[in-house]
Design a protein around this motif. Sequence first.
Motif, short mmCIF file in Angstrom:
data_model
loop_
_atom_site.label_atom_id
_atom_site.label_comp_id
_atom_site.label_asym_id
_atom_site.label_seq_id
_atom_site.Cartn_x
_atom_site.Cartn_y
_atom_site.Cartn_z
N ALA A 92 -14.64 -62.14 -1.53
CA ALA A 92 -14.80 -61.68 -0.09
C ALA A 92 -16.36 -61.04 0.16
CB ALA A 92 -13.70 -60.68 0.06
N ASN A 93 -16.80 -60.28 -0.95
CA ASN A 93 -17.95 -59.58 -0.83
C ASN A 93 -19.07 -60.73 -0.61
OD1 ASN A 93 -19.80 -57.54 -1.03
ND2 ASN A 93 -20.37 -57.81 -3.23
N THR A 94 -19.09 -61.65 -1.29
CA THR A 94 -20.20 -62.91 -1.40
C THR A 94 -20.29 -63.65 0.06
OG1 THR A 94 -20.52 -62.91 -3.57
CG2 THR A 94 -21.18 -64.95 -2.28
N LEU A 95 -18.96 -63.64 0.54
CA LEU A 95 -18.67 -64.44 1.78
C LEU A 95 -19.39 -63.46 2.99
CD1 LEU A 95 -15.04 -65.97 1.78
CD2 LEU A 95 -17.35 -67.03 1.10
N ALA A 96 -19.08 -62.25 2.82
CA ALA A 96 -19.63 -61.36 3.77
C ALA A 96 -21.06 -61.14 3.88
CB ALA A 96 -18.89 -59.86 3.55
N ARG A 97 -21.37 -61.08 2.59
CA ARG A 97 -22.97 -61.07 2.35
C ARG A 97 -23.79 -62.31 3.00
NH1 ARG A 97 -25.33 -58.13 -1.46
NH2 ARG A 97 -25.81 -59.92 -2.56
N HIS A 98 -23.29 -63.29 2.93
CA HIS A 98 -23.96 -64.56 3.15
C HIS A 98 -23.79 -64.85 4.52
CE1 HIS A 98 -25.86 -68.30 2.99
NE2 HIS A 98 -24.81 -69.10 3.21
N ALA A 99 -22.51 -64.48 5.10
CA ALA A 99 -22.59 -64.43 6.60
C ALA A 99 -23.20 -63.66 7.36
CB ALA A 99 -20.92 -64.07 7.14
N ALA A 136 -13.28 -63.17 10.13
CA ALA A 136 -14.70 -63.47 11.03
C ALA A 136 -15.55 -64.01 10.09
CB ALA A 136 -15.01 -62.12 11.52
N ASN A 137 -15.94 -63.65 8.98
CA ASN A 137 -16.82 -64.10 8.11
C ASN A 137 -16.86 -65.59 7.82
OD1 ASN A 137 -18.15 -61.62 8.02
ND2 ASN A 137 -16.98 -61.03 6.18
N VAL A 138 -15.39 -65.91 7.57
CA VAL A 138 -15.06 -67.48 7.23
C VAL A 138 -15.27 -68.14 8.39
CG1 VAL A 138 -13.27 -68.93 6.75
CG2 VAL A 138 -13.37 -67.01 5.53
N ALA A 143 -18.71 -72.16 11.22
CA ALA A 143 -19.61 -72.55 12.38
C ALA A 143 -20.85 -73.10 11.83
CB ALA A 143 -19.49 -71.62 13.32
N ARG A 144 -21.42 -72.52 10.84
CA ARG A 144 -22.75 -72.81 10.24
C ARG A 144 -23.04 -74.29 9.36
NH1 ARG A 144 -24.38 -67.50 7.60
NH2 ARG A 144 -24.47 -66.49 9.65
N GLY A 145 -21.23 -74.53 9.17
CA GLY A 145 -21.30 -75.90 8.56
C GLY A 145 -20.92 -75.63 7.12
N VAL A 146 -20.68 -74.64 6.51
CA VAL A 146 -20.12 -74.25 5.25
C VAL A 146 -18.78 -74.68 5.01
CG1 VAL A 146 -19.57 -72.58 3.43
CG2 VAL A 146 -21.69 -72.34 5.03
N ALA A 147 -18.61 -75.53 3.96
CA ALA A 147 -17.27 -76.41 3.81
C ALA A 147 -16.42 -75.56 2.82
CB ALA A 147 -17.43 -77.72 2.98
N PHE A 148 -15.16 -75.44 2.95
CA PHE A 148 -14.50 -74.47 2.02
C PHE A 148 -13.43 -75.38 1.30
CE2 PHE A 148 -14.57 -70.10 3.41
CZ PHE A 148 -15.98 -70.08 4.31
#
Length: 408
Positions: A92-99, A136-138, A143-148
């Motif tokens: 969650a931390n890395t997702l938040a930081r990259h967002a 919200a970060n996801v 929206a920026r095109g990152v795939a999950f």
Amino acid sequence: MTGARFHGVRLLLGVCGSIAAYKSVYLVRRLTEQGATVHVAMTGAATRFVTPLTFETVSGNPVMTDLFSGPPNRHIELAEAVDAALVAPATANTLARHAAGIADDALGTLLLALRGPLLVAPAMDGGMWDHPATRANVDTLQARGVAFVGPASGPLASGLEGVGRVAEVPEILDALEAMLADVRVAASMAGEHVLVTAGATREHLDPVRFLSNPSTGRMGFAVAAEAARRGARVTLVAGPSELPTPPGCTRLDVTSAADMADAVRAHVGGASMLVMCAAVSDFRPAVRHPHKVKKDAGEGHVALERTEDILKSLAGRTPEGLVKVGFAAETEDLLAHARRKLVEKDLDLIVANDVTQPGAGFRVATNRATLIGRDGSEQALDILPKARLAALILDRAVALRQSVRPAR
Ligand code: CTP
């Protein structure tokens, strides 16, 4: 290793601080076995779960753990050199930081400098995954095109059950392969400029009456959408149509055959492909009345004159290397008429369709066509969704661009 699933692919793998980090050791094994070159970057927390030496050994490459060891600018060079990046497990931390675009460690910097696509495999506690901040970060990243890929549901490290388990290795590999395939499609028509016409034209008798046909524009919009999806620059010249503009296309709305001819001529000089899907009116009222014709004043007949044949007007006068595709909408002698039009209109390919057939022609989502090439080749197709037919037409146009005429 040629023929391996990830042959020649250069990958950045980000590993974050989660108990699932050990699974990424297997992930690196599978990736390298299948032909990929893997460069691993670990967050500080990740090194508490698995040592950098483990990843260095399985990947055969140095592992980045901080910004200040190793050659300066290595992170930028690496981020630009890889074909794609994968973060697994992603906390969650890395997702938040990259967002938020935070780049104060090796992985954060690499992700921000990345040119290629990014796939993330989240791993966290179910409550953290459901938290509005993570949601919200996801959303931001998607929206920026990152795939999950994932997370999956099941027992979590916390001892609870829920959504948050990192996706399994085979699933991550499938998602990575799909993402790389999408990227290849998106680049397959890069550099092309496709000029597409779509829909019917309207030839007005007066401000409220016109001569037209039932074309909705679906076929042309499908060609425009597919060309844009493949990375082409697309100019869509559309007769009156309710359809939304496909993403990434520049749309020029026109009404009459004369307007369409002007728009095509204005843009064909810069195009590498022209796909004339429009059902252009062949006739227009000889006189256009500026005001509504009153029925008492009506003469009982309307004199018609021919409109210009747009494709024919371009015959022999188009830029070298331009691939021209036309359509033939017929109700009888389909192939004979289509072959004649191919020659008369100086086309590289004609899409012949019998508009009287069920599942073909106007106002339906499918079409049944025969593709006839300048070389005389005939490809009879089954009934297909218009989007699928659009893809096949563009496959042929791309092949023609590469072989029939010199590249522009
Ligand atoms: N076309 C064109 N200009 C016109 C009419 C048609 O450029 N005034 C193009 C269409 O967009 C299509 C191709 O020519 O790509 C064939 O159109 P079609 O309506 O099938 O044939 P026509 O040329 O109109 O001939 P006919 O009416 O005799 O069938």
